[in-house]
Structures are given as C-alpha cells and as structure tokens.
Design a protein around this motif. Sequence first.
Motif, mmCIF file in Angstrom:
data_model
loop_
_atom_site.group_PDB
_atom_site.id
_atom_site.type_symbol
_atom_site.label_atom_id
_atom_site.label_comp_id
_atom_site.label_asym_id
_atom_site.label_seq_id
_atom_site.Cartn_x
_atom_site.Cartn_y
_atom_site.Cartn_z
ATOM 1 N N TYR A 51 0.814 -1.214 0.000
ATOM 2 C CA TYR A 51 0.000 0.000 0.000
ATOM 3 C C TYR A 51 0.848 1.266 0.000
ATOM 4 N N GLU A 52 1.882 1.298 0.835
ATOM 5 C CA GLU A 52 2.704 2.517 0.932
ATOM 6 C C GLU A 52 3.397 2.842 -0.389
ATOM 7 N N ALA A 53 3.993 1.824 -1.017
ATOM 8 C CA ALA A 53 4.666 2.055 -2.302
ATOM 9 C C ALA A 53 3.657 2.467 -3.368
ATOM 10 N N ALA A 54 2.490 1.834 -3.369
ATOM 11 C CA ALA A 54 1.458 2.175 -4.353
ATOM 12 C C ALA A 54 0.994 3.616 -4.170
ATOM 13 N N THR A 55 0.842 4.035 -2.931
ATOM 14 C CA THR A 55 0.436 5.408 -2.637
ATOM 15 C C THR A 55 1.496 6.397 -3.113
ATOM 16 N N THR A 56 2.745 6.074 -2.867
ATOM 17 C CA THR A 56 3.844 6.932 -3.299
ATOM 18 C C THR A 56 3.886 7.043 -4.819
ATOM 19 N N VAL A 57 3.706 5.917 -5.504
ATOM 20 C CA VAL A 57 3.704 5.909 -6.970
ATOM 21 C C VAL A 57 2.552 6.764 -7.495
ATOM 22 N N ALA A 58 1.363 6.589 -6.921
ATOM 23 C CA ALA A 58 0.195 7.360 -7.366
ATOM 24 C C ALA A 58 0.418 8.852 -7.154
ATOM 25 N N GLN A 59 0.984 9.221 -6.013
ATOM 26 C CA GLN A 59 1.234 10.636 -5.733
ATOM 27 C C GLN A 59 2.262 11.214 -6.699
ATOM 28 N N GLN A 60 3.310 10.440 -6.979
ATOM 29 C CA GLN A 60 4.327 10.912 -7.923
ATOM 30 C C GLN A 60 3.726 11.093 -9.314
ATOM 31 N N ALA A 61 2.881 10.164 -9.732
ATOM 32 C CA ALA A 61 2.232 10.272 -11.037
ATOM 33 C C ALA A 61 1.330 11.500 -11.099
ATOM 34 N N ALA A 62 0.577 11.733 -10.021
ATOM 35 C CA ALA A 62 -0.310 12.895 -9.979
ATOM 36 C C ALA A 62 0.491 14.195 -10.004
ATOM 37 N N ASP A 63 1.616 14.209 -9.299
ATOM 38 C CA ASP A 63 2.438 15.418 -9.215
ATOM 39 C C ASP A 63 3.189 15.721 -10.510
ATOM 40 N N THR A 64 3.654 14.672 -11.193
ATOM 41 C CA THR A 64 4.531 14.866 -12.350
ATOM 42 C C THR A 64 3.867 14.630 -13.697
ATOM 43 N N GLY A 65 2.744 13.910 -13.703
ATOM 44 C CA GLY A 65 2.110 13.548 -14.967
ATOM 45 C C GLY A 65 2.780 12.362 -15.640
ATOM 46 N N GLN A 66 3.765 11.788 -14.975
ATOM 47 C CA GLN A 66 4.473 10.633 -15.514
ATOM 48 C C GLN A 66 3.579 9.398 -15.426
ATOM 49 N N PRO A 67 3.596 8.522 -16.427
ATOM 50 C CA PRO A 67 2.779 7.313 -16.374
ATOM 51 C C PRO A 67 3.168 6.400 -15.206
ATOM 52 N N ILE A 68 2.173 5.745 -14.622
ATOM 53 C CA ILE A 68 2.392 4.821 -13.511
ATOM 54 C C ILE A 68 3.435 3.769 -13.897
ATOM 55 N N ARG A 69 3.293 3.210 -15.082
ATOM 56 C CA ARG A 69 4.210 2.150 -15.532
ATOM 57 C C ARG A 69 5.652 2.630 -15.494
ATOM 58 N N ASP A 70 5.895 3.826 -16.001
ATOM 59 C CA ASP A 70 7.265 4.361 -16.019
ATOM 60 C C ASP A 70 7.815 4.505 -14.608
ATOM 61 N N ILE A 71 7.003 4.994 -13.705
ATOM 62 C CA ILE A 71 7.456 5.180 -12.322
ATOM 63 C C ILE A 71 7.795 3.840 -11.691
ATOM 64 N N VAL A 72 6.888 2.888 -11.844
ATOM 65 C CA VAL A 72 7.106 1.552 -11.253
ATOM 66 C C VAL A 72 8.385 0.924 -11.796
ATOM 67 N N LEU A 73 8.579 1.008 -13.103
ATOM 68 C CA LEU A 73 9.773 0.410 -13.702
ATOM 69 C C LEU A 73 11.036 1.175 -13.319
ATOM 70 N N ASP A 74 10.973 2.508 -13.326
ATOM 71 C CA ASP A 74 12.134 3.320 -12.964
ATOM 72 C C ASP A 74 12.586 3.054 -11.528
ATOM 73 N N GLN A 75 11.625 2.783 -10.646
ATOM 74 C CA GLN A 75 11.949 2.521 -9.243
ATOM 75 C C GLN A 75 12.297 1.056 -8.994
ATOM 76 N N GLY A 76 12.218 0.236 -10.028
ATOM 77 C CA GLY A 76 12.569 -1.173 -9.891
ATOM 78 C C GLY A 76 11.607 -1.959 -9.012
ATOM 79 N N LEU A 77 10.355 -1.517 -8.969
ATOM 80 C CA LEU A 77 9.384 -2.176 -8.096
ATOM 81 C C LEU A 77 8.922 -3.523 -8.642
ATOM 82 N N MET A 78 9.019 -3.715 -9.953
ATOM 83 C CA MET A 78 8.685 -4.996 -10.586
ATOM 84 C C MET A 78 9.116 -4.945 -12.037
#
Length: 85
Positions: free
Chosen positions: A33-60
């Motif tokens: 939940y915490e990582a998902a919340t952080t990813v969602a907030q980053q996407a909302a703040d930057t407009g970056q796609p969720i997929r890009d954030i998840v992959l860039d952070q090495g989450l999966m």
Amino acid sequence: HCVTDIQADPDRCARTVGGATAVVTALIEEIGYEAATTVAQQAADTGQPIRDIVLDQGLMPAERFDELVSSDSVTRLGSPNRNTP
C-alpha cells in the motif's frame, strides 16, 4: 441505437489507462500500500505514467506490471493473482 463502424484506438486506450492513478490498485498486493500510494502521488504530481514510475523505481519487471494491469486481470472479480473458478 448503435453507432456503426466505431473502432477502439488501442494506443489511446493504453495512454488513458497508463495515466490513471487508479491503476495502482492493481499493484497493491505486489508492491504494498505505501509504495502504491507513493507511486500514485508521484504520477499525480509529475504527470508521468504509472508504468514508467514503477519500472524506474525497480518495483517490478515490465512483464509483471503488464500482467497485473491487463484488462483480464483488472476486470476479474477478487484478487488478480487468483485463478477464476
């Protein structure tokens, strides 16, 4: 009444889904939940796609992300990790 000859634009659909912060709900079991919340907030703040954030952070890996957010997974009742009866 139906409108004839309408076809979905798969690329546009993918962009729309990729930009929707609701996509992170399909990732919660995998990244928490915490990582998902952080990813969602980053996407909302930057407009970056969720997929890009998840992959860039090495989450999966990309393949796992695509599997979790596939139309088959997100429209299945219950957990996307469970097989349908």
